[in-house]
Design an enzyme around this catalytic site. Structure first.
Site, PDB file in Angstrom:
ATOM      1  N   GLU A 176      80.691  82.319   1.861  1.00  0.00           N
ATOM      2  CA  GLU A 176      79.780  81.258   2.572  1.00  0.00           C
ATOM      3  C   GLU A 176      80.820  80.072   3.001  1.00  0.00           C
ATOM      4  O   GLU A 176      81.877  79.755   2.395  1.00  0.00           O
ATOM      5  CB  GLU A 176      78.771  80.811   1.787  1.00  0.00           C
ATOM      6  CG  GLU A 176      78.957  80.230   0.347  1.00  0.00           C
ATOM      7  CD  GLU A 176      79.577  78.625   0.216  1.00  0.00           C
ATOM      8  OE1 GLU A 176      80.527  78.672  -0.650  1.00  0.00           O
ATOM      9  OE2 GLU A 176      79.594  77.862   1.351  1.00  0.00           O
TER      10      GLU A 176
ATOM     11  N   LEU B 155      79.286  77.047   3.936  1.00  0.00           N
ATOM     12  CA  LEU B 155      78.508  76.100   3.949  1.00  0.00           C
ATOM     13  C   LEU B 155      78.899  74.617   3.613  1.00  0.00           C
ATOM     14  O   LEU B 155      79.650  74.485   2.371  1.00  0.00           O
ATOM     15  CB  LEU B 155      76.899  76.279   3.009  1.00  0.00           C
ATOM     16  CG  LEU B 155      76.528  77.680   3.469  1.00  0.00           C
ATOM     17  CD1 LEU B 155      75.379  77.885   2.374  1.00  0.00           C
ATOM     18  CD2 LEU B 155      76.008  78.132   4.726  1.00  0.00           C
TER      19      LEU B 155
ATOM     20  N   ALA C 101      91.588  59.615   6.599  1.00  0.00           N
ATOM     21  CA  ALA C 101      91.948  59.157   5.523  1.00  0.00           C
ATOM     22  C   ALA C 101      91.263  58.514   4.778  1.00  0.00           C
ATOM     23  O   ALA C 101      90.157  57.958   5.439  1.00  0.00           O
ATOM     24  CB  ALA C 101      93.366  58.480   5.951  1.00  0.00           C
TER      25      ALA C 101
ATOM     26  N   CYS D 131      83.923  72.361  -4.488  1.00  0.00           N
ATOM     27  CA  CYS D 131      84.750  73.304  -3.761  1.00  0.00           C
ATOM     28  C   CYS D 131      86.308  72.840  -3.535  1.00  0.00           C
ATOM     29  O   CYS D 131      87.108  73.684  -3.870  1.00  0.00           O
ATOM     30  CB  CYS D 131      83.996  73.675  -2.348  1.00  0.00           C
ATOM     31  SG  CYS D 131      82.763  74.557  -2.884  1.00  0.00           S
TER      32      CYS D 131
ATOM     33  N   LYS E 258      88.495  72.614  -6.617  1.00  0.00           N
ATOM     34  CA  LYS E 258      88.453  73.705  -7.403  1.00  0.00           C
ATOM     35  C   LYS E 258      89.384  74.606  -6.455  1.00  0.00           C
ATOM     36  O   LYS E 258      89.967  75.670  -6.992  1.00  0.00           O
ATOM     37  CB  LYS E 258      86.784  74.482  -7.511  1.00  0.00           C
ATOM     38  CG  LYS E 258      86.839  75.602  -7.858  1.00  0.00           C
ATOM     39  CD  LYS E 258      85.542  76.477  -8.081  1.00  0.00           C
ATOM     40  CE  LYS E 258      84.552  76.113  -6.851  1.00  0.00           C
ATOM     41  NZ  LYS E 258      84.827  77.201  -5.699  1.00  0.00           N
TER      42      LYS E 258
ATOM     43  N   LYS F 211      80.124  62.761  -1.089  1.00  0.00           N
ATOM     44  CA  LYS F 211      79.774  62.590   0.282  1.00  0.00           C
ATOM     45  C   LYS F 211      78.518  62.199   0.716  1.00  0.00           C
ATOM     46  O   LYS F 211      77.753  62.606  -0.344  1.00  0.00           O
ATOM     47  CB  LYS F 211      80.512  63.993   1.037  1.00  0.00           C
ATOM     48  CG  LYS F 211      79.549  65.161   0.906  1.00  0.00           C
ATOM     49  CD  LYS F 211      79.907  66.336   1.474  1.00  0.00           C
ATOM     50  CE  LYS F 211      79.431  66.224   2.924  1.00  0.00           C
ATOM     51  NZ  LYS F 211      79.526  67.726   3.683  1.00  0.00           N
TER      52      LYS F 211
ATOM     53  N   ARG G 140      80.102  65.993  -8.380  1.00  0.00           N
ATOM     54  CA  ARG G 140      81.195  66.679  -8.965  1.00  0.00           C
ATOM     55  C   ARG G 140      82.583  66.364  -8.231  1.00  0.00           C
ATOM     56  O   ARG G 140      82.695  66.166  -7.193  1.00  0.00           O
ATOM     57  CB  ARG G 140      81.006  68.305  -8.700  1.00  0.00           C
ATOM     58  CG  ARG G 140      79.636  68.944  -9.526  1.00  0.00           C
ATOM     59  CD  ARG G 140      79.667  70.340  -9.517  1.00  0.00           C
ATOM     60  NE  ARG G 140      78.966  70.470  -8.331  1.00  0.00           N
ATOM     61  CZ  ARG G 140      78.551  71.853  -7.952  1.00  0.00           C
ATOM     62  NH1 ARG G 140      78.593  72.938  -8.924  1.00  0.00           N
ATOM     63  NH2 ARG G 140      77.740  72.201  -7.023  1.00  0.00           N
TER      64      ARG G 140
END
Ligand code: UDX
Ligand code: UDX
Length: 469
Positions: free
Chosen positions: A166, A168, A268, A276, A279, A336, A343
Site C-alpha cells: 500500500e 497510503l 525542510a 513508516c 521503520k 503530521k 509514532r
C-alpha cells in the site's frame, strides 16, 4: 467525503467481481483497506486480536482518526459487508483472499520484525480454502513472500502468495486508496495476480503494475526511503542556507520547478516521523546489510533526520532566558496533520527531550491528546494553543495543523513571556511574525549568518547532544 477516483456509478456487481475477503489487522492500514474494499462491494471480515480495539469496532466506534474512514465503516457495518472478529476459524474458511496487514515494527537492530506476519500465517493455514490467495499488504522485507509460501507448503496449504504493497498516506489514506498513482501486484503466479487485480476493478489508478513478488516487496521500501531521502537532503541544504543566508523555501521552490524533481517532499524542518519512514529506512538499510551492501546513503538519511529534533532542542535552549531553564510551548504532537498517530513524532520527541533537560514544557494537539497523554509529562497538556503560549519563553510549531497557522499571532505575542517562535515546519509567515516583534527560528530561513549555528563552527552542536542523539 469525495473518494476521489472511485468510478462514479455504484460498484460493478457482476458476481465475478465481488469476493469474500479477510483482512488480518485492524490498524491504520488494515482498517482503511477493509472499509474501502467493502465500499467496492466486497464481503469483508476484518480480524483483530487486540481485545479493546475489537470491542471498539464491534461497538461501531473507530479507534483511529483518519478523514473519511468512520463514515465508511459505519455504512458498511450497517450493510453487513464489513464485520469484525478475532477468530481465524470464523474469518478464513469462506475467504478467497486474505490480506495480511499486521504491523512489522523495527527490532533493536532496525530490521523489520515479521513475527506478527508469520503468527498470522500459521493461524490461517488450518482454515484456508484450496483456491485462496494470501496477500501481504504490510511492508515486509524482500523475500518474505517466499518464506510465507514455504510456511504454507509445510502446513499442507496450496494458497498462492501475492505482494500488494500500500502507498497510503496517513491523513489521506481513504482518498489515496480510491485514487492511487498505481496498483502494484507482485506475484510469481500470473493467474493469482490477475485475480487480485480484479478486486480493484472499480478503482481508477493511473497504472497497474504486475511484477515479480520480490520487486513489489522491495519497491515499497525503496519508494518510502526515496521520499525520506528528499526530506533529509533538504534538511542538509537548510543547514547550508542557515550558514550562508540563503532561504531554503526559495531554494526548494526553484528545485521543485524542475519537472524531473517536482515540488513535493522538499520541505525542510523537524523531519519525518510516523510508523513508516523511520521503520522503512532502517529496515531497508538492514536488508541491504543482510545482502552484504553498505547502504551508506540510507544510513546518512536516517542520521540526518534524527539529528533534526536534537538540533531543534539545542536551538531552543540557546534562546531560553537562562540557558536550559524556562518555559517552552509545543504545538503539534501528531507526527503530521490530519492524523492522531504519534509514532516517532518529532513533537513528542522534543517534549521529552526538553522536559528531561529541566525545561517546563506545555503542549497541545487538535486530535492526538489522548494518545499523547501516555507519553508526555503529567500536566503538560493544555486545552488550547493560547494556554500553551501563556508565559512561554519559546513557542514551537512542531506539526503544521491549520489551526496553528491561523492563530491570532498578535494575541500569542501578548501571551508569551518572550516572543520567540520556532517554526518546525517552515509553515508560518516569517515576515508577518517578525513584524509583530517575534524572533523567528527555523531550519533554513535565518537571515545571513544569524542562523541557529551562527557564522562560527564553535556554535555548532555540542558533542554531548550529538552523542545523546
Ligand atoms: C502496519 C505496518 O506497520 C506497516 O508497515 C504496513 O505498511 C501496514 O501495516 P499499521 O496499520 O500502522 O501499519 O500498523 P498498526 O497500526 O500497528 O496496526 C496493526 C494491527 O494489527 C493492530 O491493531 C494489531 O493489534 C493487529 N494485529 C497485530 C493483529 O490483529 N494480529 C497480529 O497477529 C498482530
Ligand atoms: C508515507 C508515504 O507517503 C506513503 O506512501 C506510505 O504508504 C507510508 O509512509 P505517511 O508516513 O503517512 O506516508 O505520511 P507522509 O505524508 O509521507 O509524511 C511522512 C513524514 O514526512 C511526516 O512526518 C511529514 O511531516 C514529513 N514530511 C513530509 C516532511 O518533513 N517534509 C515534506 O516535505 C513532506
Amino acid at each position: 467525503m469525495d473518494v476521489g477516483g472511485l468510478a462514479q456509478s455504484e460498484p460493478n456487481r457482476e458476481e465475478n467481481l465481488l469476493s469474500e475477503i479477510a483482512v488480518i489487522g485492524a490498524g491504520y492500514v488494515g482498517l482503511v483497506t477493509s472499509a474501502c474494499l467493502a465500499k467496492l462491494g466486497h464481503q469483508v471480515v476484518c480480524l483483530e486480536i487486540h481485545p479493546e480495539r475489537l470491542a471498539q469496532l464491534r461497538a461501531g466506534r473507530v479507534p483511529i482518526h483518519e478523514p473519511g474512514l468512520a463514515p465508511l465503516i459505519t455504512a458498511h457495518f450497517a450493510t453487513g459487508r464489513l464485520r469484525f472478529t478475532d477468530d481465524y476459524a470464523d474469518a478464513i474458511p469462506k475467504s478467497e483472499f486474505i490480506f495480511i496487514a499486521v504491523n512489522t515494527p523495527p527490532t533493536g537492530d532496525g530490521r523489520a520484525d515479521t513475527g506478527f506476519v508469520f503468527r498470522a500465517v500459521e493461524s490461517l493455514i488450518p482454515h484456508l480454502r484450496r483456491d485462496a490467495v494470501v496477500i501481504t499488504k504490510s511492508t515486509v522485507p524482500v523475500g518474505t513472500g517466499d518464506r510465507i509460501a514455504e510456511a504454507l507448503t509445510r502446513g499442507g496449504a496450496q494458497a498462492s502468495v501475492v505482494s500488494n504493497p500500500e502507498f497510503l498516506r496517513e491523513g489521506s489514506a481513504v482518498a489515496d486508496f480510491f485514487s492511487p498513482d498505481r496498483i502494484v501486484v507482485g506475484a510469481d503466479d500470473h493467474e493469482a495476480a490477475q485475480r487480485v487485480l480484479r478486486l480493484f476493478e472499480n478503482v481508477v489508478a493511473r497504472e497497474s503494475l504486475v511484477v515479480n513478488r520480490r520487486s513489489a516487496e522491495l519497491a515499497k521500501y525503496a519508494a518510502n526511503a526515496f521520499l525520506a531521502t528528499r526530506i533529509s537532503f533538504m534538511n542538509e541544504v537548510a543547514e547550508i542556507c542557515d550558514a550562508s543566508g540563503a532561504d531554503v523555501e526559495e531554494v526548494a521552490r526553484i528545485m521543485g520547478s524542475d519537472r524531473r524533481i517536482g515540488p513535493s517532499f522538499l520541505k525542510a524542518g523537524l523531519g519525518w516521523g510516523g510508523s513508516c519512514f523511520p521503520k522503512d529506512v532502517q529496515a531497508l538499510a538492514a536488508s541491504a546489510a543482510d545482502f552484504g551492501q553498505t547502504a551508506g546513503i540510507l544510513r546518512a538519511v536516517y542520521g540526518t533526520n534524527h539529528r533534526q529534533r536534537v538540533k531543534a532542542v539545542e536551538m531552543i535552549q540557546r534562546h531560553l532566558p537562562i540557558n536550559g531553564e524556562g518555559v517552552v510551548g509545543v504545538l503539534g504532537l501528531a507526527f503530521k496533520p490530519d492524523t492522531d498517530d504519534i509514532r516517532e513524532s518529532p513533537g513528542i520527541a522534543m517534549v521529552s527531550r526538553l522536559a528531561a533537560s529541566g525545561v517546563t514544557v506545555r503542549a497541545h494537539d487538535p486530535v492526538a491528546m489522548e494518545r499523547a497523554a501516555e507519553c508526555v509529562p503529567v500536566g503538560a497538556l493544555m486545552a488550547d494553543p493560547y494556554t500553551v503560549a501563556r508565559g512561554a519563553d519559546v513557542l514551537v510549531v512542531a506539526t503544521e495543523w491549520p489551526e496553528y497557522l491561523e492563530m491570532d499571532w498578535a494575541r500569542v505575542r501578548r501571551e508569551m513571556a518572550t516572543p520567540v517562535v520556532f517554526d518546525g515546519r517552515n509553515a508560518l509567515d516569517r515576515e508577518y511574525l517578525q513584524a509583530l516583534g517575534f524572533v523567528y527560528l527555523s531550519f533554513g530561513r535565518s537571515p545571513r549568518g544569524e542562523g541557529p549555528w551562527g557564522a562560527h563552527p564553535a556554535a555548532r552542536l555540542s558533542p554531548e547532544l550529538v552523542r545523546a542523539g
